[in-house]
Design an enzyme around this catalytic site. Structure first.
Site, PDB file in Angstrom:
ATOM      1  N   ARG A   1       0.927  -1.189   0.062  1.00 39.49           N
ATOM      2  CA  ARG A   1      -0.184   0.160   0.020  1.00 39.49           C
ATOM      3  C   ARG A   1       0.763   1.234  -0.106  1.00 39.49           C
ATOM      4  O   ARG A   1       0.479   2.331  -0.739  1.00 39.49           O
ATOM      5  CB  ARG A   1      -0.783  -0.016   1.222  1.00 39.49           C
ATOM      6  CG  ARG A   1      -2.188   1.000   1.180  1.00 39.49           C
ATOM      7  CD  ARG A   1      -1.961   2.381   1.563  1.00 39.49           C
ATOM      8  NE  ARG A   1      -1.164   1.957   2.901  1.00 39.49           N
ATOM      9  CZ  ARG A   1      -0.400   3.046   3.447  1.00 39.49           C
ATOM     10  NH1 ARG A   1       0.037   4.149   2.719  1.00 39.49           N
ATOM     11  NH2 ARG A   1       0.080   2.877   4.741  1.00 39.49           N
TER      12      ARG A   1
ATOM     13  N   LEU B   1      10.476  15.176   0.535  1.00 41.28           N
ATOM     14  CA  LEU B   1      10.150  16.166   1.582  1.00 41.28           C
ATOM     15  C   LEU B   1      10.836  16.059   2.839  1.00 41.28           C
ATOM     16  O   LEU B   1      11.624  17.003   3.065  1.00 41.28           O
ATOM     17  CB  LEU B   1       8.691  16.199   1.667  1.00 41.28           C
ATOM     18  CG  LEU B   1       8.263  17.253   2.841  1.00 41.28           C
ATOM     19  CD1 LEU B   1       8.531  18.583   2.032  1.00 41.28           C
ATOM     20  CD2 LEU B   1       6.561  16.995   2.987  1.00 41.28           C
ATOM     21  N   THR B   2      11.023  14.925   3.439  1.00 43.79           N
ATOM     22  CA  THR B   2      11.443  15.037   4.558  1.00 43.79           C
ATOM     23  C   THR B   2      12.982  14.863   4.606  1.00 43.79           C
ATOM     24  O   THR B   2      13.322  14.585   3.813  1.00 43.79           O
ATOM     25  CB  THR B   2      10.985  13.544   5.340  1.00 43.79           C
ATOM     26  OG1 THR B   2       9.627  13.568   5.414  1.00 43.79           O
ATOM     27  CG2 THR B   2      11.651  13.323   6.608  1.00 43.79           C
TER      28      THR B   2
ATOM     29  N   TRP C   1      14.202   9.162   4.625  1.00 50.12           N
ATOM     30  CA  TRP C   1      12.807   8.370   4.500  1.00 50.12           C
ATOM     31  C   TRP C   1      12.155   8.733   3.322  1.00 50.12           C
ATOM     32  O   TRP C   1      10.962   8.739   3.304  1.00 50.12           O
ATOM     33  CB  TRP C   1      12.207   8.507   5.722  1.00 50.12           C
ATOM     34  CG  TRP C   1      12.841   8.388   7.088  1.00 50.12           C
ATOM     35  CD1 TRP C   1      13.087   9.137   8.000  1.00 50.12           C
ATOM     36  CD2 TRP C   1      13.125   6.889   7.634  1.00 50.12           C
ATOM     37  NE1 TRP C   1      13.906   8.382   9.237  1.00 50.12           N
ATOM     38  CE2 TRP C   1      13.828   7.174   8.716  1.00 50.12           C
ATOM     39  CE3 TRP C   1      13.206   5.620   6.812  1.00 50.12           C
ATOM     40  CZ2 TRP C   1      14.549   6.074   9.500  1.00 50.12           C
ATOM     41  CZ3 TRP C   1      13.615   4.505   7.655  1.00 50.12           C
ATOM     42  CH2 TRP C   1      13.999   4.749   9.034  1.00 50.12           C
ATOM     43  N   ILE C   2      12.959   8.454   2.190  1.00 49.21           N
ATOM     44  CA  ILE C   2      12.206   8.836   0.767  1.00 49.21           C
ATOM     45  C   ILE C   2      11.945   7.440   0.281  1.00 49.21           C
ATOM     46  O   ILE C   2      12.794   6.714  -0.182  1.00 49.21           O
ATOM     47  CB  ILE C   2      13.084   9.554  -0.010  1.00 49.21           C
ATOM     48  CG1 ILE C   2      13.549  10.925   0.722  1.00 49.21           C
ATOM     49  CG2 ILE C   2      12.246   9.926  -1.305  1.00 49.21           C
ATOM     50  CD1 ILE C   2      12.522  11.604   1.543  1.00 49.21           C
TER      51      ILE C   2
ATOM     52  N   LEU D   1       0.230  15.437   0.671  1.00 50.67           N
ATOM     53  CA  LEU D   1       0.387  14.652   1.947  1.00 50.67           C
ATOM     54  C   LEU D   1      -1.093  14.244   2.465  1.00 50.67           C
ATOM     55  O   LEU D   1      -1.307  12.993   3.023  1.00 50.67           O
ATOM     56  CB  LEU D   1       1.075  15.180   3.222  1.00 50.67           C
ATOM     57  CG  LEU D   1       2.534  15.557   3.141  1.00 50.67           C
ATOM     58  CD1 LEU D   1       2.964  16.278   4.437  1.00 50.67           C
ATOM     59  CD2 LEU D   1       3.219  14.004   2.936  1.00 50.67           C
TER      60      LEU D   1
ATOM     61  N   GLU E   1       3.425  10.645   7.365  1.00 53.14           N
ATOM     62  CA  GLU E   1       2.296  11.340   6.940  1.00 53.14           C
ATOM     63  C   GLU E   1       1.585  11.980   8.082  1.00 53.14           C
ATOM     64  O   GLU E   1       0.549  12.075   8.282  1.00 53.14           O
ATOM     65  CB  GLU E   1       1.345  10.627   6.272  1.00 53.14           C
ATOM     66  CG  GLU E   1       1.799   9.507   5.378  1.00 53.14           C
ATOM     67  CD  GLU E   1       2.608  10.238   4.039  1.00 53.14           C
ATOM     68  OE1 GLU E   1       2.794  11.512   4.013  1.00 53.14           O
ATOM     69  OE2 GLU E   1       3.104   9.521   3.141  1.00 53.14           O
TER      70      GLU E   1
ATOM     71  N   THR F   1       2.706  12.400  12.705  1.00 55.55           N
ATOM     72  CA  THR F   1       2.467  11.644  13.872  1.00 55.55           C
ATOM     73  C   THR F   1       1.435  11.842  14.670  1.00 55.55           C
ATOM     74  O   THR F   1       0.640  12.756  14.530  1.00 55.55           O
ATOM     75  CB  THR F   1       3.714  11.981  14.624  1.00 55.55           C
ATOM     76  OG1 THR F   1       3.833  13.474  15.047  1.00 55.55           O
ATOM     77  CG2 THR F   1       5.189  11.918  13.903  1.00 55.55           C
TER      78      THR F   1
END
Length: 386
Positions: free
Chosen positions: A92, A133-134, A164-165, A241, A365, A367
């Site tokens: 997913r 983004l992160t 974390w991409i 997001l 997305e 916390t």
């Protein structure tokens, strides 16, 4: 006959087309994913060959219209996310990164030329995209990103790091968000551009059948046409997001449902002190509590899907769904694992794998804390982020 977790006959709220779509995706998961997911998870392997199969089912950018995209409804997309995550969160997640993030960014904020160049091939699974983004020091607070894009004549030069991409190491393009003298802007960056490099984040205890990467950009030179013209400020990435968060609301219930069904079957077959484990009051209480939260979570997901299809879904409602459904899904998966006893820590059974995966889903997305503050702001009118 409703499935064992559906105590309210929620299927009666779905159209024939929605049920047919769910059946197709569930059949795919049963035949292509379940027999292999334990091995993929153990070996930390994402099967790239599955991308074309997902495209063939119309699952890549399925809620987007035009430019070769399937044009499905929000509820149909949610049902697909539900069934995919019942297989594994990693699958997913791929569909989310490809469709709700990378494709959505181009669809919402790109030029006609950009949409025509990239979206048809992404919908067909010919090109994989990622969403950068992160950053190492800017997760929940992307406004403090350090990646910077500066003008150099008719070009942009981007330098910075992202973390974390998802899917970055197999992606052909990256949607990179960077600070500029004009505020935060988005860029379509072909991953073979000089100065763009990726490295997988390993080892991981979660989302092992998926790919997450560190990304480095060192003087990456792009033409003016690489910028997404309609994405200005943080609203650009946040709109994407919210698309991904919506899919999570459904997906988390898929992991919960699969864990619940596993626990029911196991407890009916496992004998303890001369009778099935399911015959004890404490077991039934646990199973009932799981089923209650699944039904509530599904009602939340379906209501939000109907609102989204009506063009009436609000950001705080997405936060409600993401916060509640992921939090409850983790609890369900952990309780299901406990009912399996020692057998529950093996990959022969899904609940512990789902619980581990949901630790990542709970984090990305937004916390729990971020969504709590979004809801708190909505309720009180007072922002409490700082």
């Amino acid at each position: 006959m409703p499935e064992i977790s559906d105590l309210l006959n929620l299927d009666s709220l779905l159209s024939a087309e929605e049920l047919a779509l769910r059946t197709r995706v569930r059949s795919f998961v049963d035949t292509a994913v379940r027999p292999n997911i334990g091995q993929w998870y153990e070996k930390a392997h994402f099967p790239p060959e599955i991308v074309i199969e997902l495209a063939g089912l119309g699952l890549l950018g399925m809620h987007l219209s035009g430019y070769g995209c399937p044009g499905g409804s929000a509820v149909e997309y949610g049902l697909a996310a539900l069934e995919l995550e019942a297989g594994d969160s990693g699958l997913r997640t791929f569909v989310s990164v490809q469709g709700s993030l990378a494709m959505s960014a181009i669809h919402k904020h790109g030029s006609e030329e950009q949409k025509n160049e990239w979206l048809p091939r992404m919908a067909a699974g010919e090109i994989i995209g990622c969403f950068a983004l992160t950053e190492p020091s800017a997760g929940s607070d992307p406004g403090n990103m350090l990646t910077f894009a500066r003008r150099d004549g008719a070009h942009w030069i981007i330098s910075g790091t992202k973390r974390w991409i998802g899917m970055a190491s197999i992606a052909a393009i990256a949607i990179v968000w960077a600070q500029t003298s004009e505020g935060v802007r988005g860029f379509i960056v072909p991953t073979d551009t000089p100065g763009f490099t990726t490295s997988k984040i390993e080892p991981k205890l979660s989302l092992r059948a998926s790919i997450q990467c560190d990304v480095a950009l060192v003087d990456v030179r792009l033409p003016e046409t690489a910028m997404l013209p309609l994405a200005k400020g943080l609203r650009g990435p946040f709109e994407c997001l919210n698309e991904a968060r919506y899919g999570i609301i459904w997906g988390a219930m898929g992991a919960a449902r699969d864990s619940f069904e596993t626990a029911v079957k196991y407890s009916q077959e496992r004998l303890q002190f001369g009778k099935p484990l399911a015959g004890y009051q404490l077991t039934q209480e646990k199973l009932v509590n799981m089923a209650l939260e699944i039904n509530k979570g599904m009602l939340v997901a379906l209501q939000l899907g109907r609102l989204k299809d009506a063009g009436a879904l609000l950001p705080h409602q997405i936060s409600l769904g993401k916060l509640n459904n992921v939090r409850e899904a983790i609890s369900i998966c952990r309780d299901a694992r406990a009912l399996l006893g020692g057998n529950g820590i093996t990959l022969d059974y899904s609940p512990m794998r789902h619980a581990n995966n949901l630790e990542s889903v709970r984090t990305y997305e937004g916390t729990d804390e971020v969504h709590t503050l979004i809801l708190g702001h909505h309720i009180t009118g007072i922002p409490a982020f700082r």
